[in-house]
Design a protein around this motif. Structure first.
Motif, short mmCIF file in Angstrom:
data_model
loop_
_atom_site.label_atom_id
_atom_site.label_comp_id
_atom_site.label_asym_id
_atom_site.label_seq_id
_atom_site.Cartn_x
_atom_site.Cartn_y
_atom_site.Cartn_z
N ALA A 1 34.33 25.50 45.53
CA ALA A 1 34.88 27.05 45.62
C ALA A 1 36.43 27.11 45.34
O ALA A 1 36.60 27.89 44.70
N VAL A 2 37.05 26.27 46.08
CA VAL A 2 38.45 26.24 45.90
C VAL A 2 38.92 25.83 44.28
O VAL A 2 39.59 26.64 43.73
N ILE B 1 40.61 27.78 38.94
CA ILE B 1 40.44 27.72 37.66
C ILE B 1 40.17 29.28 37.07
O ILE B 1 40.99 29.66 36.10
N SER B 2 39.54 30.02 37.84
CA SER B 2 39.59 31.58 37.59
C SER B 2 40.94 32.02 37.65
O SER B 2 41.11 32.86 36.84
N ALA B 3 41.58 31.76 38.48
CA ALA B 3 43.13 32.19 38.66
C ALA B 3 43.95 31.91 37.28
O ALA B 3 44.62 32.55 36.96
N ILE C 1 40.30 36.00 45.28
CA ILE C 1 39.47 35.00 44.33
C ILE C 1 38.85 33.79 45.09
O ILE C 1 37.65 33.81 44.62
N VAL C 2 39.54 33.58 46.15
CA VAL C 2 38.88 32.38 46.62
C VAL C 2 37.56 32.77 47.68
O VAL C 2 36.50 32.33 48.06
N VAL C 3 37.93 34.22 47.84
CA VAL C 3 36.64 34.98 48.78
C VAL C 3 35.45 35.03 47.91
O VAL C 3 34.36 34.73 48.26
N ASN C 4 35.76 35.57 46.72
CA ASN C 4 34.58 35.76 45.54
C ASN C 4 33.89 34.41 45.40
O ASN C 4 32.59 34.47 45.27
#
Lengths: 83, 219
Positions: B56-57, B62-64, B84-87
């Protein structure tokens, strides 16, 4: 107001969203009904306990990030040409 | 002509954001080293498997990285990464969910036909208002939160622990704000029930204390 209604309105009461009349009625019930007063005390406490148990207090965070995870993240960026 | 004012101190975070936008490798490493401890802590609250936490992290970073160009300068990087990490954690949780949820009804207060609460075997012990100094107590609370069905646990985590507001929580979970409010109330009530055996005291039977509440009162 009865005990059941008190619990239904509890969140609104705590969020200060109850109209004055209902708020008065809520507080009157709470004064007259020790079990409900106890319930509200516990409801507030439960929230604080969740935060304490999950280490949100004082911004405490573990510093133990495995180096291989950091490297994996940086590698994934290179491979995906993200950023 | 007025003298040039002293240079306004530059926020180190905006500098970092500029470097990230320019694609500087060292800036990405700085970001990961600085923010990964907190992001791991967040993911661990949602996910029980350490492999899932790491995934998840990693997915969150990567998304960030991909969306750093869209980062709005008026937000804090830490707040942005937190969302972002919650999502990412919730996405992971959804993929992992494999069994039907148990009902929460048994953990909610029960009422008699005349709307009185029935059979509370324990009442809260006010003295326990929970410093949770003992690690066994903290473990007990953590395990109780873990026992809540995901539908309720996620709302409790998002609202009470991660401190998202109702609107953000509703958006992240794809449900109405009203559903968030109802689930949060039920989650807190259920958690209370689970904590009572440890942090409560047996309630006095009404006929033993001699000062039972008057049932004909305002209740």
């Amino acid at each position: 107001m009865k005990c059941r209604e008190l619990l239904e309105f509890l969140m609104q009461y705590l969020e200060d969203e109850l109209p004055p009349e209902e708020r008065d009625s809520f507080e009157r019930h709470m004064r007259d009904c020790p079990p409900c007063a106890n319930y509200i005390q516990s409801y507030r406490a439960v929230r604080a306990m969740g935060r304490k148990a999950l280490c949100c207090e004082g911004d405490a965070v573990p510093a133990d990030v495995p180096e291989d995870l950091i490297q994996a993240i940086l590698r994934a960026r290179q491979e995906g040409r993200a950023g | 002509m007025a003298p040039t004012p002293n240079a306004v101190p530059v926020d180190p975070e905006s500098l970092l954001v500029d470097r990230l936008r320019q694609g500087e490798d060292a800036a990405f490493e700085e970001l990961v080293r600085e923010h990964s401890p907190r992001m791991l802590a967040v993911a661990r609250r949602f996910l029980s498997s350490e492999d899932d936490v790491r995934d998840a992290v990693q997915e969150a970073f990567i998304s960030a990285f991909k969306s750093i160009q869209n980062f709005e300068g008026n937000a804090r990087l830490s707040t942005w990464l937190h969302r972002i990490v919650v999502n990412a954690s919730l996405m992971k949780l959804r993929r992992r969910r494999r069994k039907p949820e148990e009902s929460i009804e048994d953990l909610l207060p029960q009422f008699s036909e005349d709307a009185h609460r029935v059979n509370p075997a324990f009442e809260w012990d006010g003295r326990q208002d929970a410093d949770l100094e003992r690690s066994e107590d903290r473990d007990f609370v953590r395990q109780a939160i873990e026992r809540l069905p995901d539908t309720y646990r996620n709302v409790l985590l998002l609202r009470d622990i991660e401190e998202l507001n109702t609107e953000e929580t509703a958006r992240i979970l794809g449900v109405s704000e009203n559903a968030v409010k109802i689930r949060l109330h039920r989650a807190r009530q259920a958690l209370r029930t689970l904590l009572l055996p440890r942090f409560g005291v047996p309630e006095h039977p009404p006929d033993a204390s001699g000062d039972a509440p008057n049932d004909e009162g305002s209740r």
